[in-house]
Design an enzyme around this catalytic site. Sequence first.
Site, PDB file in Angstrom:
ATOM      1  N   TRP A 104       1.225   4.470  -6.488  1.00  0.00           N
ATOM      2  CA  TRP A 104       1.919   3.286  -5.984  1.00  0.00           C
ATOM      3  C   TRP A 104       3.359   3.175  -6.467  1.00  0.00           C
ATOM      4  O   TRP A 104       4.249   2.756  -5.715  1.00  0.00           O
ATOM      5  CB  TRP A 104       1.137   2.004  -6.300  1.00  0.00           C
ATOM      6  CG  TRP A 104      -0.062   1.884  -5.405  1.00  0.00           C
ATOM      7  CD1 TRP A 104      -1.380   1.970  -5.781  1.00  0.00           C
ATOM      8  CD2 TRP A 104      -0.077   1.715  -3.978  1.00  0.00           C
ATOM      9  NE1 TRP A 104      -2.195   1.850  -4.670  1.00  0.00           N
ATOM     10  CE2 TRP A 104      -1.431   1.699  -3.553  1.00  0.00           C
ATOM     11  CE3 TRP A 104       0.918   1.584  -3.007  1.00  0.00           C
ATOM     12  CZ2 TRP A 104      -1.806   1.546  -2.218  1.00  0.00           C
ATOM     13  CZ3 TRP A 104       0.546   1.433  -1.668  1.00  0.00           C
ATOM     14  CH2 TRP A 104      -0.801   1.411  -1.289  1.00  0.00           C
ATOM     15  N   ASP A 174       4.831  -4.417 -10.174  1.00  0.00           N
ATOM     16  CA  ASP A 174       3.785  -4.474  -9.149  1.00  0.00           C
ATOM     17  C   ASP A 174       2.448  -4.618  -9.894  1.00  0.00           C
ATOM     18  O   ASP A 174       1.974  -3.679 -10.523  1.00  0.00           O
ATOM     19  CB  ASP A 174       3.814  -3.187  -8.315  1.00  0.00           C
ATOM     20  CG  ASP A 174       2.699  -3.137  -7.273  1.00  0.00           C
ATOM     21  OD1 ASP A 174       1.852  -4.052  -7.237  1.00  0.00           O
ATOM     22  OD2 ASP A 174       2.674  -2.161  -6.483  1.00  0.00           O
ATOM     23  N   LYS A 198      -6.737  -7.617  -3.740  1.00  0.00           N
ATOM     24  CA  LYS A 198      -7.446  -6.902  -4.799  1.00  0.00           C
ATOM     25  C   LYS A 198      -8.145  -7.893  -5.724  1.00  0.00           C
ATOM     26  O   LYS A 198      -9.358  -7.909  -5.834  1.00  0.00           O
ATOM     27  CB  LYS A 198      -6.481  -6.037  -5.624  1.00  0.00           C
ATOM     28  CG  LYS A 198      -5.526  -5.176  -4.826  1.00  0.00           C
ATOM     29  CD  LYS A 198      -6.206  -4.024  -4.114  1.00  0.00           C
ATOM     30  CE  LYS A 198      -5.345  -3.288  -3.119  1.00  0.00           C
ATOM     31  NZ  LYS A 198      -4.113  -2.717  -3.585  1.00  0.00           N
TER      32      LYS A 198
HETATM   33  C1  LIG Z   1      -3.009  -1.971  -2.826  1.00  0.00           C
HETATM   34  C2  LIG Z   1      -1.738  -1.798  -3.566  1.00  0.00           C
HETATM   35  C3  LIG Z   1      -0.502  -1.803  -2.914  1.00  0.00           C
HETATM   36  C4  LIG Z   1      -0.381  -1.938  -1.414  1.00  0.00           C
HETATM   37  O1  LIG Z   1      -0.570  -3.229  -1.009  1.00  0.00           O
HETATM   38  P1  LIG Z   1      -0.372  -3.629   0.520  1.00  0.00           P
HETATM   39  O2  LIG Z   1      -0.899  -5.013   0.552  1.00  0.00           O
HETATM   40  O3  LIG Z   1      -1.199  -2.655   1.329  1.00  0.00           O
HETATM   41  O4  LIG Z   1       1.055  -3.548   0.850  1.00  0.00           O
HETATM   42  C5  LIG Z   1       0.637  -1.664  -3.666  1.00  0.00           C
HETATM   43  N1  LIG Z   1       0.584  -1.531  -4.997  1.00  0.00           N
HETATM   44  C6  LIG Z   1      -0.589  -1.512  -5.663  1.00  0.00           C
HETATM   45  C7  LIG Z   1      -0.596  -1.374  -7.144  1.00  0.00           C
HETATM   46  C8  LIG Z   1      -1.787  -1.655  -4.964  1.00  0.00           C
HETATM   47  O5  LIG Z   1      -2.954  -1.644  -5.622  1.00  0.00           O
END
Ligand SMILES: *Cc1c(COP(=O)(O)O)cnc(C)c1O
Length: 361
Positions: A104, A174, A198
């Site tokens: 990511w 993130d 998540k």
């Molecule tokens: C799932 C995830 C993403 C992507 O998220 P989207 O909602 O599909 O844009 C980005 N960063 C991390 C750490 C993730 O787990």
Amino acid sequence: MEKFNFSAGPAVLPQEVLSQITEEMADWQGSGLSILSMGHRTDEFTVILQAAEQDCRALLGIPDNYRVLFMQGGAVAQNAIIPLNLVKKSKETAVIDFIHTGYWSGRAMEDVAKYACVHVAASAKESQFTTIPHKSSWQLSPSAEYVHVCTNETVHGVEFNFTPDVGDVPLVADMSSHIFSRPIDVTKYGVIFAGAQKNMGIAGLTLVIVRDDLICGAQANCPAAFDWVNVAKNHSRFNTPPVFAIYVAGLMFKWLLQQGGLENIAKQNSLKSHLLYDCIDASSLYANAVSRDCRSRMNVPFSLRDPVLDTAFLAAAKQQGLLQLQGHRVLGGMRASLYNAMPAKGVESLVDFMREFERLS
Ligand SMILES: *Cc1c(COP(=O)(O)O)cnc(C)c1O
């Protein structure tokens, strides 16, 4: 048979939250309005939105000089929205520091490269993303616009166990796959962002927590709906927000508060993940390659000694009600995601099953 959903995302919701959604779906609290058809400027939705923000602030201890923004586009859109809002220099002169710890953070670099020069200040690529580079090895640029970290790499299963101090440069994190899994010190960050699907609800909502002074006008080519000034000024109602996803996040926040808040959730998460890692480490069939000091409590990738067994493992697990254990397409193998809403008995069932599968294979 009770079933357990180990999906990495969209992920499991607490049974209590699902029940409340079902109960209130047609008529939200006697208002005569379904949450699916409720105007986003009604008094009813204003109550839902304000409660969600308040509970979010209470859980994370967000100081007054930070804004909570409910946006759309996911964490991936935010990868681009952040430079559009923070970078004031030209693409050629702006530098953004990255700590490359897995899939990511890697994808974020691709997006950011359209708006600035990406500088990889540290990378775990050589270890195949099984470590987090020690802070002392980071080669930060003194004049970076910001430093980007992904504090839990959902695919590679590595998690920061420390909060890096990057001086006066804003730290952008993130936290999509571990937000609300443990207490954090918000004041150490300039921006925290997370997709909701998540650990805090369903797809369609992105939570963005930004320090006030960083909300100062986006680049001219930034879509108006993604300019944090517009979103903040209009309390996440510059345009139609993801009403249903905000409602679900609000229920998740209430549920987390009922669980005793993040200190308590962190204890549960630690117990749950230890149970699974202990099982993997004690076995000769399963393996997890991540260094012990940065193993993710949320996402546990593991492989079987012989990948030929993968199909049989997944089929037998499914028969036991243990669902969505297949790994990310990039890594293969298995992955068990143990988010807040995964009950301890789900992990116990998984571990029992894994021991039995090993015994029989
Ligand atoms: C799932 C995830 C993403 C992507 O998220 P989207 O909602 O599909 O844009 C980005 N960063 C991390 C750490 C993730 O787990």
